[in-house]
Scaffold this active site. Structure first.
Site, PDB file in Angstrom:
ATOM      1  N   THR A 141       1.916   2.998  -7.392  1.00 30.39           N
ATOM      2  CA  THR A 141       1.651   3.585  -6.066  1.00 30.39           C
ATOM      3  C   THR A 141       2.861   4.356  -5.553  1.00 30.39           C
ATOM      4  OG1 THR A 141       0.160   1.772  -5.567  1.00 30.39           O
ATOM      5  CG2 THR A 141       1.031   2.974  -3.692  1.00 30.39           C
ATOM      6  N   GLU A 383      -4.342  -3.684  -5.468  1.00 26.96           N
ATOM      7  CA  GLU A 383      -5.115  -3.702  -6.706  1.00 26.96           C
ATOM      8  C   GLU A 383      -6.445  -2.989  -6.533  1.00 26.96           C
ATOM      9  OE1 GLU A 383      -3.207  -4.967  -9.354  1.00 26.96           O
ATOM     10  OE2 GLU A 383      -4.583  -3.415 -10.009  1.00 26.96           O
TER      11      GLU A 383
HETATM   12  C1  LIG Z   1       1.150 -17.333 -12.723  1.00 28.07           C
HETATM   13  C2  LIG Z   1      -0.021 -17.451 -11.813  1.00 28.07           C
HETATM   14  C3  LIG Z   1      -0.067 -16.368 -10.763  1.00 28.07           C
HETATM   15  C4  LIG Z   1      -1.272 -16.517  -9.846  1.00 28.07           C
HETATM   16  C5  LIG Z   1      -1.440 -15.257  -9.013  1.00 28.07           C
HETATM   17  C6  LIG Z   1      -2.348 -15.489  -7.904  1.00 28.07           C
HETATM   18  C7  LIG Z   1      -2.752 -14.521  -7.146  1.00 28.07           C
HETATM   19  C8  LIG Z   1      -2.363 -13.105  -7.334  1.00 28.07           C
HETATM   20  C9  LIG Z   1      -1.584 -12.660  -6.125  1.00 28.07           C
HETATM   21  C10 LIG Z   1      -1.258 -11.431  -5.911  1.00 28.07           C
HETATM   22  C11 LIG Z   1      -1.739 -10.331  -6.778  1.00 28.07           C
HETATM   23  C12 LIG Z   1      -2.605  -9.388  -5.974  1.00 28.07           C
HETATM   24  C13 LIG Z   1      -2.154  -8.210  -5.498  1.00 28.07           C
HETATM   25  C14 LIG Z   1      -0.771  -7.721  -5.705  1.00 28.07           C
HETATM   26  C15 LIG Z   1      -0.697  -6.782  -6.876  1.00 28.07           C
HETATM   27  C16 LIG Z   1      -1.088  -5.402  -6.479  1.00 28.07           C
HETATM   28  C17 LIG Z   1      -0.663  -4.432  -7.532  1.00 28.07           C
HETATM   29  C18 LIG Z   1      -1.200  -3.072  -7.233  1.00 28.07           C
HETATM   30  O1  LIG Z   1      -1.729  -2.790  -6.183  1.00 28.07           O
HETATM   31  S1  LIG Z   1      -1.051  -2.016  -8.538  1.00 28.07           S
HETATM   32  C19 LIG Z   1      -1.805  -0.518  -7.989  1.00 28.07           C
HETATM   33  C20 LIG Z   1      -3.317  -0.656  -7.860  1.00 28.07           C
HETATM   34  N1  LIG Z   1      -3.880   0.652  -7.663  1.00 28.07           N
HETATM   35  C21 LIG Z   1      -5.178   0.893  -7.796  1.00 28.07           C
HETATM   36  O2  LIG Z   1      -5.994  -0.001  -7.989  1.00 28.07           O
HETATM   37  C22 LIG Z   1      -5.579   2.357  -7.709  1.00 28.07           C
HETATM   38  C23 LIG Z   1      -7.059   2.502  -7.502  1.00 28.07           C
HETATM   39  N2  LIG Z   1      -7.505   3.822  -7.988  1.00 28.07           N
HETATM   40  C24 LIG Z   1      -8.012   3.939  -9.265  1.00 28.07           C
HETATM   41  O3  LIG Z   1      -8.132   3.016 -10.027  1.00 28.07           O
HETATM   42  C25 LIG Z   1      -8.462   5.335  -9.677  1.00 28.07           C
HETATM   43  O4  LIG Z   1      -7.794   6.320  -8.905  1.00 28.07           O
HETATM   44  C26 LIG Z   1      -9.983   5.505  -9.496  1.00 28.07           C
HETATM   45  C27 LIG Z   1     -10.398   5.194  -8.079  1.00 28.07           C
HETATM   46  C28 LIG Z   1     -10.680   4.616 -10.446  1.00 28.07           C
HETATM   47  C29 LIG Z   1     -10.378   6.953  -9.729  1.00 28.07           C
HETATM   48  O5  LIG Z   1     -10.054   7.263 -11.056  1.00 28.07           O
HETATM   49  P1  LIG Z   1     -10.165   8.781 -11.508  1.00 28.07           P
HETATM   50  O6  LIG Z   1      -9.550   9.611 -10.469  1.00 28.07           O
HETATM   51  O7  LIG Z   1      -9.664   8.895 -12.899  1.00 28.07           O
HETATM   52  O8  LIG Z   1     -11.680   9.203 -11.511  1.00 28.07           O
HETATM   53  P2  LIG Z   1     -13.024   8.436 -11.922  1.00 28.07           P
HETATM   54  O9  LIG Z   1     -13.965   9.469 -12.440  1.00 28.07           O
HETATM   55  O10 LIG Z   1     -13.459   7.609 -10.778  1.00 28.07           O
HETATM   56  O11 LIG Z   1     -12.647   7.471 -13.144  1.00 28.07           O
HETATM   57  C30 LIG Z   1     -12.551   8.015 -14.458  1.00 28.07           C
HETATM   58  C31 LIG Z   1     -13.338   7.149 -15.422  1.00 28.07           C
HETATM   59  O12 LIG Z   1     -12.569   5.958 -15.660  1.00 28.07           O
HETATM   60  C32 LIG Z   1     -13.353   4.810 -15.382  1.00 28.07           C
HETATM   61  N3  LIG Z   1     -12.439   3.820 -14.842  1.00 28.07           N
HETATM   62  C33 LIG Z   1     -11.758   3.898 -13.678  1.00 28.07           C
HETATM   63  N4  LIG Z   1     -10.978   2.797 -13.521  1.00 28.07           N
HETATM   64  C34 LIG Z   1     -11.205   2.011 -14.595  1.00 28.07           C
HETATM   65  C35 LIG Z   1     -10.692   0.735 -15.002  1.00 28.07           C
HETATM   66  N5  LIG Z   1      -9.790   0.034 -14.252  1.00 28.07           N
HETATM   67  N6  LIG Z   1     -11.091   0.226 -16.175  1.00 28.07           N
HETATM   68  C36 LIG Z   1     -11.987   0.931 -16.929  1.00 28.07           C
HETATM   69  N7  LIG Z   1     -12.532   2.138 -16.603  1.00 28.07           N
HETATM   70  C37 LIG Z   1     -12.114   2.668 -15.445  1.00 28.07           C
HETATM   71  C38 LIG Z   1     -14.380   5.281 -14.386  1.00 28.07           C
HETATM   72  O13 LIG Z   1     -15.514   4.438 -14.402  1.00 28.07           O
HETATM   73  C39 LIG Z   1     -14.685   6.665 -14.895  1.00 28.07           C
HETATM   74  O14 LIG Z   1     -15.513   6.499 -16.028  1.00 28.07           O
HETATM   75  P3  LIG Z   1     -16.643   7.631 -16.342  1.00 28.07           P
HETATM   76  O15 LIG Z   1     -17.457   7.754 -15.086  1.00 28.07           O
HETATM   77  O16 LIG Z   1     -17.406   7.086 -17.511  1.00 28.07           O
HETATM   78  O17 LIG Z   1     -15.862   8.877 -16.640  1.00 28.07           O
HETATM   79  C1  LIG Z   2       0.576  -6.512  -0.537  1.00 27.93           C
HETATM   80  C2  LIG Z   2       0.507  -5.289  -1.408  1.00 27.93           C
HETATM   81  C3  LIG Z   2       1.081  -5.321  -2.675  1.00 27.93           C
HETATM   82  C4  LIG Z   2       1.071  -4.182  -3.462  1.00 27.93           C
HETATM   83  N1  LIG Z   2       1.703  -4.212  -4.677  1.00 27.93           N
HETATM   84  C5  LIG Z   2       1.745  -3.086  -5.433  1.00 27.93           C
HETATM   85  C6  LIG Z   2       2.458  -3.059  -6.673  1.00 27.93           C
HETATM   86  O1  LIG Z   2       3.079  -4.035  -7.077  1.00 27.93           O
HETATM   87  N2  LIG Z   2       2.467  -1.912  -7.414  1.00 27.93           N
HETATM   88  C7  LIG Z   2       1.799  -0.785  -7.007  1.00 27.93           C
HETATM   89  O2  LIG Z   2       1.827   0.226  -7.722  1.00 27.93           O
HETATM   90  N3  LIG Z   2       1.105  -0.774  -5.817  1.00 27.93           N
HETATM   91  C8  LIG Z   2       1.072  -1.892  -5.041  1.00 27.93           C
HETATM   92  N4  LIG Z   2       0.398  -1.886  -3.843  1.00 27.93           N
HETATM   93  C9  LIG Z   2      -0.198  -0.646  -3.370  1.00 27.93           C
HETATM   94  C10 LIG Z   2      -1.723  -0.692  -3.438  1.00 27.93           C
HETATM   95  O3  LIG Z   2      -2.146  -0.641  -4.768  1.00 27.93           O
HETATM   96  C11 LIG Z   2      -2.281   0.473  -2.624  1.00 27.93           C
HETATM   97  O4  LIG Z   2      -1.938   0.256  -1.293  1.00 27.93           O
HETATM   98  C12 LIG Z   2      -3.804   0.523  -2.784  1.00 27.93           C
HETATM   99  O5  LIG Z   2      -4.110   0.998  -4.074  1.00 27.93           O
HETATM  100  C13 LIG Z   2      -4.440   1.439  -1.737  1.00 27.93           C
HETATM  101  O6  LIG Z   2      -3.912   2.760  -1.823  1.00 27.93           O
HETATM  102  P1  LIG Z   2      -3.286   3.444  -0.524  1.00 27.93           P
HETATM  103  O7  LIG Z   2      -2.368   2.499   0.100  1.00 27.93           O
HETATM  104  O8  LIG Z   2      -2.801   4.787  -0.942  1.00 27.93           O
HETATM  105  O9  LIG Z   2      -4.505   3.627   0.465  1.00 27.93           O
HETATM  106  P2  LIG Z   2      -5.347   4.980   0.656  1.00 27.93           P
HETATM  107  O10 LIG Z   2      -6.043   5.342  -0.590  1.00 27.93           O
HETATM  108  O11 LIG Z   2      -4.502   5.989   1.312  1.00 27.93           O
HETATM  109  O12 LIG Z   2      -6.467   4.431   1.662  1.00 27.93           O
HETATM  110  C14 LIG Z   2      -6.452   4.750   3.043  1.00 27.93           C
HETATM  111  C15 LIG Z   2      -7.899   4.900   3.486  1.00 27.93           C
HETATM  112  O13 LIG Z   2      -8.449   6.040   2.838  1.00 27.93           O
HETATM  113  C16 LIG Z   2      -9.699   5.724   2.263  1.00 27.93           C
HETATM  114  N5  LIG Z   2      -9.924   6.524   1.053  1.00 27.93           N
HETATM  115  C17 LIG Z   2      -8.986   6.911   0.157  1.00 27.93           C
HETATM  116  N6  LIG Z   2      -9.552   7.609  -0.832  1.00 27.93           N
HETATM  117  C18 LIG Z   2     -10.883   7.671  -0.572  1.00 27.93           C
HETATM  118  C19 LIG Z   2     -12.006   8.249  -1.223  1.00 27.93           C
HETATM  119  N7  LIG Z   2     -11.893   8.912  -2.392  1.00 27.93           N
HETATM  120  N8  LIG Z   2     -13.216   8.095  -0.651  1.00 27.93           N
HETATM  121  C20 LIG Z   2     -13.359   7.416   0.507  1.00 27.93           C
HETATM  122  N9  LIG Z   2     -12.333   6.858   1.186  1.00 27.93           N
HETATM  123  C21 LIG Z   2     -11.121   6.981   0.653  1.00 27.93           C
HETATM  124  C22 LIG Z   2      -9.574   4.251   1.898  1.00 27.93           C
HETATM  125  O14 LIG Z   2     -10.872   3.637   1.790  1.00 27.93           O
HETATM  126  C23 LIG Z   2      -8.772   3.692   3.075  1.00 27.93           C
HETATM  127  O15 LIG Z   2      -9.657   3.363   4.127  1.00 27.93           O
HETATM  128  C24 LIG Z   2       0.414  -3.005  -3.013  1.00 27.93           C
HETATM  129  C25 LIG Z   2      -0.190  -2.982  -1.754  1.00 27.93           C
HETATM  130  C26 LIG Z   2      -0.152  -4.113  -0.948  1.00 27.93           C
HETATM  131  C27 LIG Z   2      -0.807  -4.090   0.401  1.00 27.93           C
END
Ligand SMILES: CCCCC/C=C\C/C=C\C/C=C\CCCCC(=O)SCCNC(=O)CCNC(=O)[C@H](O)C(C)(C)COP(=O)(O)OP(=O)(O)OC[C@H]1O[C@@H](n2cnc3c(N)ncnc32)[C@H](O)[C@@H]1OP(=O)(O)O
Ligand SMILES: Cc1cc2nc3c(=O)[nH]c(=O)nc-3n(C[C@H](O)[C@H](O)[C@H](O)COP(=O)(O)OP(=O)(O)OC[C@H]3O[C@@H](n4cnc5c(N)ncnc54)[C@H](O)[C@@H]3O)c2cc1C
Length: 616
Positions: A141, A383
């Site tokens: 991110t 996530e």
């Molecule tokens: C030891 C014990 C521990 C215990 C732990 C307990 C608890 C855990 C506690 C905490 C943990 C929780 C949270 C903290 C960690 C957080 C870490 C993060 O946040 S990391 C960053 C996360 N970011 C995201 O999730 C970003 C979300 N956005 C996307 O994934 C993509 O931008 C998208 C929305 C999917 C769009 O993708 P794109 O722009 O490429 O366009 P699409 O056409 O939608 O997708 C292309 C294609 O790919 C397929 N696809 C998309 N994602 C996936 C996937 N993940 N896996 C497989 N396939 C995927 C999608 O379906 C499309 O397919 P097709 O239509 O056939 O082309």
């Molecule tokens: C506690 C915490 C831990 C995290 N840890 C990590 C980490 O370790 N590593 C890491 O890489 N990231 C991490 N993140 C970041 C996290 O993955 C992002 O915050 C998350 O993916 C959401 O993206 P954003 O913040 O850009 O929100 P945005 O995408 O900017 O969302 C803002 C608003 O826009 C809307 N929106 C955005 N796109 C669209 C669309 N296409 N259509 C409709 N609505 C839309 C959303 O629904 C939302 O309401 C963490 C976040 C938090 C809160």
């Protein structure tokens, strides 16, 4: 400490064996025994004792949790634990409802190495990472982008002369942000919760890394800079799949804690009068309190069931992918996306309802409900933000409609879309869980067809799929939610059917919860069932009666059903949720122990003096 008489009485009722239900929740008696052993390994070890984390500042909290998390890692290594559930038991027993500083290393750094590193790279990084000899994070991110991965601005330019990638975050919005467990660059500042995690920022300025730092099990860059695409490009998204697939069970765990606290406390708390002169009843005897908590109790069981199922499904798909079979990756992705989105959203709403149902004491950190809430609610954003993930599921459902028209077989989790549903017979007030499941599947099927017709019409008019989707995103999201509810109810019904065979008394009480879950879901969308002419007003009135009747059946079982979650008091860390129900005495003791009551209130005197001297 003696048992609170209310809870003692509650535990004399019930129609099932609590311990047997705990064994079912754990996956068998041996797993319960192992969980107890691991919890005791933590609770009896003085290294895990420390200040009450609820009284600590952010800096103190981070330091204390890092100290404990290192102790958790040492304990896990000392006991040679490599099962994720057992590791989570040790972690949860130590973290007092917080997220530990090294969590992202385990869930977001090790997982991608496991999934995308080739054998050489596994030897070099995965093995030391698993031993915590290297600590990593997941820096995806950016300040300007989180959801839209294709919009990320960080650059990795290949320098063919030095066989290196040159990394840059060229703009301010490209700065890596939110990076959990990111050290040495900077912390992004105080947050709503997650105080135990140092979410960091990371600026990259011509940082050079060797070519073979690119995880090469899927795609790779050859010496001359040629990019060799992975067999299935979507597998690079796989590292986000692991946490998403785990988060439904995490949601169930957090909701189970919250309902345990709220239901035990609602049996200890007496308030107001039902019959004048007959004393104050337990607040759990009010129908409104039951209406707040019993659907959440049912939801906690439903989410636990489908959370276990999702983890099993995901691990099967990952094993298939490791053998080069990608045919179930799409279904795994959309199931994890939908379940993670719906379950974590409904869980944080549920934790808040539990907090409100405890009145003022629910607002105190003594209840731990605020701590559980602020640490859980991140899971609706992190996530994968809720709407973003639901849209992924919705797009997949639109493809299913096309597959149906073309006669292409559907994945098992959406097979019901190909079923025909006749309008239901008139419902009385004892509709069984299978009929409720059919109704929920019917609504999802009809909604999917309804939404698809709008999207198709838009596609015909504009020829642009993104535009067509964007114009109908609200109903696409609702369509994804309806499908996900069908997946949850199907998993719950399937599991309860299985338990009815193996343990009829436990199965019977779980079937009541399954009915509560199903009826609540249907009543929440009653308009759709009337609009699609599946139900009549009389049916809805009857299941509303059924719901209140189900509450009367669950009332005498409620404390036993939360006891079955088997949270040790030291793990739950909630004075309202104590097993012995001795709330008031311990609330007062806890408040008196607060450092705020210990520090000299010099500031108070100093400023009040000013008021007096000011001759107001
Ligand atoms: C030891 C014990 C521990 C215990 C732990 C307990 C608890 C855990 C506690 C905490 C943990 C929780 C949270 C903290 C960690 C957080 C870490 C993060 O946040 S990391 C960053 C996360 N970011 C995201 O999730 C970003 C979300 N956005 C996307 O994934 C993509 O931008 C998208 C929305 C999917 C769009 O993708 P794109 O722009 O490429 O366009 P699409 O056409 O939608 O997708 C292309 C294609 O790919 C397929 N696809 C998309 N994602 C996936 C996937 N993940 N896996 C497989 N396939 C995927 C999608 O379906 C499309 O397919 P097709 O239509 O056939 O082309
Ligand atoms: C506690 C915490 C831990 C995290 N840890 C990590 C980490 O370790 N590593 C890491 O890489 N990231 C991490 N993140 C970041 C996290 O993955 C992002 O915050 C998350 O993916 C959401 O993206 P954003 O913040 O850009 O929100 P945005 O995408 O900017 O969302 C803002 C608003 O826009 C809307 N929106 C955005 N796109 C669209 C669309 N296409 N259509 C409709 N609505 C839309 C959303 O629904 C939302 O309401 C963490 C976040 C938090 C809160």
């Amino acid at each position: 400490m003696p048992m609170n008489p209310d809870l003692e009485k509650e535990r004399q009722g019930g129609t099932f064996d609590v311990e047997q239900l705990t064994h079912i929740l754990d996956g068998g008696r041996d797993k319960t025994l192992k969980r107890h052993f691991l919890e005791q390994e933590v609770l009896k070890d003085p290294v895990f004792r420390g200040p009450d984390t609820r009284f600590l500042s952010r800096e103190e909290l981070f330091g204390e949790l890092l100290r404990k998390h290192v102790a958790v890692i040492k304990k896990t290594q000392e006991l040679s634990i490599d099962d994720i559930n057992e590791a989570s038991t040790i972690y949860s027993a130590a973290m007092n409802n917080n997220v530990g500083p090294l969590t992202l290393h385990s869930v977001a750094f090790v997982a991608p190495l496991d999934l995308m590193a080739d054998d050489e790279q596994k030897k070099k990084w995965l093995i030391p990472a698993k031993k915590y000899e290297i600590i990593g994070c997941y820096a995806q991110t950016e300040l300007g982008h989180g959801s839209f991965i294709r919009g990320l601005e960080t650059r990795a330019d290949y320098d063919v002369n030095t066989q290196q990638f040159v990394l840059n975050t060229p703009t301010e919005t490209a700065i890596k942000w939110w990076v959990g467990g990111c050290v040495a660059v900077g912390d992004i500042g105080p947050k709503f919760g997650f105080g135990g995690v140092d979410n960091g920022y990371l600026c990259l300025n011509n940082v050079r890394i060797p070519r073979d730092n690119l995880l090469a099990k899927t795609g790779k860059v050859l010496e001359d800079g040629t990019y060799v695409k992975p067999e299935n490009p979507k597998v690079v998204y796989g590292s986000m799949l692991g946490i998403r697939a785990a988060l439904p069970k995490v949601g169930a765990y957090n909701l189970s804690k919250a309902v345990t606290i709220a239901i035990r406390y609602s049996c200890v708390r007496h308030q107001s009068e039902i019959k004048p002169g007959c004393g104050e009843p337990q607040v759990l005897d009010y129908q409104t309190q039951q209406h707040k908590l019993f659907p959440l109790l049912a939801t906690a069981y439903a989410f636990h069931t489908v959370g276990v199922w999702m983890l099993d499904f995901h691990s099967t798909v990952m094993n298939e992918i490791n053998e080069g079979h990608y045919h179930r990756l799409a279904e795994d992705h959309v199931l994890a996306a939908g379940l993670k989105a719906v379950i974590n959203w409904k869980t944080h709403e549920g934790i808040e309802i539990c907090r409100f149902s405890c009145g003022g004491h629910g607002y105190s950190l003594a209840s731990s409900l605020p701590v559980i809430y602020v640490n859980h609610v991140a899971n609706s954003t992190a996530e994968g933000e809720t709407v973003i993930l639901l849209l992924q599921t919705a797009v997949y459902l639109m493809k299913c409609v096309i597959d149906l028209e073309q006669g292409t077989p559907l994945d098992p989790s959406v097979a019901y879309l190909d079923q025909s549903f006749s309008k239901s017979e008139q419902w009385c007030s004892d509709v069984d869980m299978h009929s409720l499941l059919k109704a929920i599947q019917f609504r999802s099927k009809k909604f999917t067809e309804y939404v698809s017709s709008f999207v198709k019409k838009e596609l015909m008019a504009t020829g642009n799929q993104q535009l067509a989707f964007n114009k109908h995103k609200v109903i696409l999201v609702e369509c994804a939610k309806a499908h996900t509810e069908a997946v949850i109810m199907n998993a719950f019904v399937t599991k309860v059917d299985e338990i009815l065979q193996s343990n009829p008394s436990v199965g019977k009480v779980l079937s009541l919860l399954c009915q509560i879950y199903g009826v609540t879901e249907i009543l929440a969308h009653s308009g759709d069932y009337i609009q699609y002419e599946y139900l009549r007003k009389i049916d809805l009135d009857n299941i509303q009666d059924q719901l209140f009747k189900l509450y009367t059946y669950i009332r005498p079982e409620a404390v036993l059903l939360v006891d079955a979650f088997d949270f040790h008091d030291e793990v739950l860390k909630s004075i309202l949720g104590r097993y012995d129900g001795q709330v008031y005495e311990n609330m007062f003791k806890w408040a008196k122990a607060s450092p705020f009551n210990k520090q000299d209130q010099g500031t108070f005197r100093k400023y009040i003096q000013q008021l007096k001297q000011a001759k107001l």
